[in-house]
Design a protein around this motif. Structure first.
Motif, PDB file in Angstrom:
ATOM      1  N   ARG A 136       0.820  -1.212   0.000  1.00  0.00           N
ATOM      2  CA  ARG A 136       0.000   0.000   0.000  1.00  0.00           C
ATOM      3  C   ARG A 136       0.853   1.261   0.000  1.00  0.00           C
ATOM      4  O   ARG A 136       0.575   2.215  -0.728  1.00  0.00           O
ATOM      5  N   SER A 137       1.914   1.251   0.801  1.00  0.00           N
ATOM      6  CA  SER A 137       2.752   2.440   0.917  1.00  0.00           C
ATOM      7  C   SER A 137       3.537   2.712  -0.363  1.00  0.00           C
ATOM      8  O   SER A 137       3.675   3.862  -0.782  1.00  0.00           O
ATOM      9  N   CYS A 162      -1.765   2.198  -3.507  1.00  0.00           N
ATOM     10  CA  CYS A 162      -3.048   1.575  -3.834  1.00  0.00           C
ATOM     11  C   CYS A 162      -3.243   0.348  -2.955  1.00  0.00           C
ATOM     12  O   CYS A 162      -2.275  -0.282  -2.510  1.00  0.00           O
ATOM     13  N   TRP A 163      -4.504   0.006  -2.738  1.00  0.00           N
ATOM     14  CA  TRP A 163      -4.841  -1.191  -1.970  1.00  0.00           C
ATOM     15  C   TRP A 163      -5.406  -2.224  -2.935  1.00  0.00           C
ATOM     16  O   TRP A 163      -6.479  -2.036  -3.506  1.00  0.00           O
ATOM     17  N   TYR A 164      -4.687  -3.330  -3.117  1.00  0.00           N
ATOM     18  CA  TYR A 164      -5.060  -4.338  -4.103  1.00  0.00           C
ATOM     19  C   TYR A 164      -5.646  -5.600  -3.478  1.00  0.00           C
ATOM     20  O   TYR A 164      -5.758  -6.623  -4.154  1.00  0.00           O
ATOM     21  N   PHE A 165      -6.010  -5.540  -2.206  1.00  0.00           N
ATOM     22  CA  PHE A 165      -6.386  -6.765  -1.499  1.00  0.00           C
ATOM     23  C   PHE A 165      -7.866  -6.834  -1.121  1.00  0.00           C
ATOM     24  O   PHE A 165      -8.266  -7.681  -0.323  1.00  0.00           O
ATOM     25  N   GLY A 166      -8.665  -5.936  -1.658  1.00  0.00           N
ATOM     26  CA  GLY A 166     -10.103  -6.014  -1.442  1.00  0.00           C
ATOM     27  C   GLY A 166     -10.590  -5.216  -0.248  1.00  0.00           C
ATOM     28  O   GLY A 166      -9.858  -5.005   0.726  1.00  0.00           O
ATOM     29  N   VAL A 182     -12.088   2.841  -5.804  1.00  0.00           N
ATOM     30  CA  VAL A 182     -11.601   1.486  -6.023  1.00  0.00           C
ATOM     31  C   VAL A 182     -10.067   1.496  -5.950  1.00  0.00           C
ATOM     32  O   VAL A 182      -9.411   2.220  -6.688  1.00  0.00           O
ATOM     33  N   GLY A 183      -9.513   0.690  -5.033  1.00  0.00           N
ATOM     34  CA  GLY A 183      -8.068   0.674  -4.843  1.00  0.00           C
ATOM     35  C   GLY A 183      -7.616   1.479  -3.649  1.00  0.00           C
ATOM     36  O   GLY A 183      -6.419   1.707  -3.464  1.00  0.00           O
TER      37      GLY A 183
END
Length: 365
Positions: free
Chosen positions: A108-109, A113-117, A203-204
């Motif tokens: 994330r850092s 972005c957050w790609y894990f739902g 999203v993300g």
């Protein structure tokens, strides 16, 4: 709370013009061709590699170092004591921080972005808070343990027993897990911030907003144990200083066997208290800026820049890797235990009965 997230429909052009309408600048999204995707902050490939190495090293150090602490205390019978079981449980919290929180936070850092739902975002945040508060409560109980050990070393074994240690461990874990999961899964943390959360949802992204009420509650859960630790360690310092003077004055006189034993016990307990006091100080230095930052943000409208927030968060994460280094520096028995574990001698017969406090270690076959 992930800051400075911008949202643009990805069906629009992937470019943005500056104010005077000159050369357009490319815009990257967390998910290309997905409506409502978060805008991605891009770093150069070289800088990304540096960040991954820095954050990955912290996670690896937290996992491996705390795993060695747990194996040492649980394997060697000489280390089976109520105080050491508290340390092993603290190491478990730091180990889980390194194994289940830091790797995902690293992505994330670096990727912004957050790609894990979405579901795992809330789960990840709950674990993050749980391990943090579990560490605070463990350190608080450890300071109480050290205070009793230093002030009354001869009767200490009858006061801080295995059952008492077990209750402290259970309380530290249950309260931390119950508090963190209940706050994030009931949604009380963002009451009154619905418009802000809605505006930042994309999203993300993995946005966890905490309102002023719960920020203050969080801070109190940090502040109260911290004050207990600081007060107790100040008292420990004063008692230790008095004991050192007393032992020094006795050294010129003939000591009885009981007096000599009491002097040795007092010295050992003071050294343990000093080492764990350093661990507490390292924890406070790492986590205090984070709790101050959360209060400032909650009351001033989340003004902290993203890069400042990330630095503060990773300072906290790196604390999970610090305790094993502190133990290795101050505890000879821990260095000997690491040597036995790394060389595989713990798999030999009767290795659990090795005397780690002896300079010469003999492994029985």
């Amino acid at each position: 709370f992930q800051r400075n997230i911008e949202i643009l429909p990805s069906s629009e052009s992937g470019t943005m013009s500056n104010n005077n309408g000159s050369q357009p600048a490319a815009v990257q999204f967390c998910y290309e061709n997905t409506n409502g995707s978060c805008i991605k902050t891009s770093y150069s490939p070289g800088f990304q590699v540096i960040l991954y190495l820095t954050f990955g090293f912290g996670a690896l150090l937290a996992v491996s170092g705390n795993l060695l602490v747990m194996i040492s205390i649980l394997h060697f019978k000489q280390l089976h004591s109520p105080a050491n079981f508290l340390i092993a449980s603290l190491a478990c919290a730091d180990f889980l921080m390194g194994a289940t929180v830091m790797p995902f936070s690293m992505v994330r850092s670096v990727e912004s972005c957050w790609y894990f739902g979405e579901s795992f975002c809330k789960f990840h945040s709950s674990f993050d808070g749980s391990f943090c508060y579990s560490s605070i409560f463990h350190l608080c109980f450890i300071s109480i343990d050290r205070y009793i050990a230093v002030t009354d070393p001869l009767v200490y074994p009858t006061k801080f027993t295995l059952s008492v240690s077990g209750m402290c461990i259970m309380f530290s874990w249950l309260l931390a897990l119950t508090f963190s999961f209940s706050v994030f899964y009931t949604g009380v943390n963002d009451d009154g911030l619905e418009e802000l959360v809605s505006a930042l949802t994309c999203v993300g992204g993995c946005q966890i907003a905490v309102n002023q009420t719960w920020v203050l509650i969080d801070f109190l859960l940090f502040l109260i144990p911290t004050l207990v630790m600081v007060i107790l360690y100040c008292k420990i310092f004063l008692v230790a200083k008095h004991q050192a003077r007393k032992i020094e004055s006795m050294s010129s006189k003939t000591e009885s066997s009981s007096e000599s034993y009491q002097a040795r016990v007092s010295k050992r307990e003071r050294k343990a208290a000093k080492t764990l006091g350093i661990a507490v100080a390292a924890f406070l230095i790492a986590w205090f800026p984070y709790f101050i930052e959360t209060i400032i943000d909650a009351f001033l409208g989340f003004i902290t820049p993203t890069y400042i927030y990330e630095i503060i968060v990773w300072l906290c994460y790196y604390n999970s890797a610090m305790n094993p280094l502190i133990y290795a520096f101050f505890y000879p028995w821990f260095r000997r235990a690491i040597k036995l574990i790394v060389t595989g001698k713990v798999f030999t017969g009767h290795s659990s009965t090795i005397d780690l406090f002896s300079e010469q270690i003999k492994v029985l076959d």
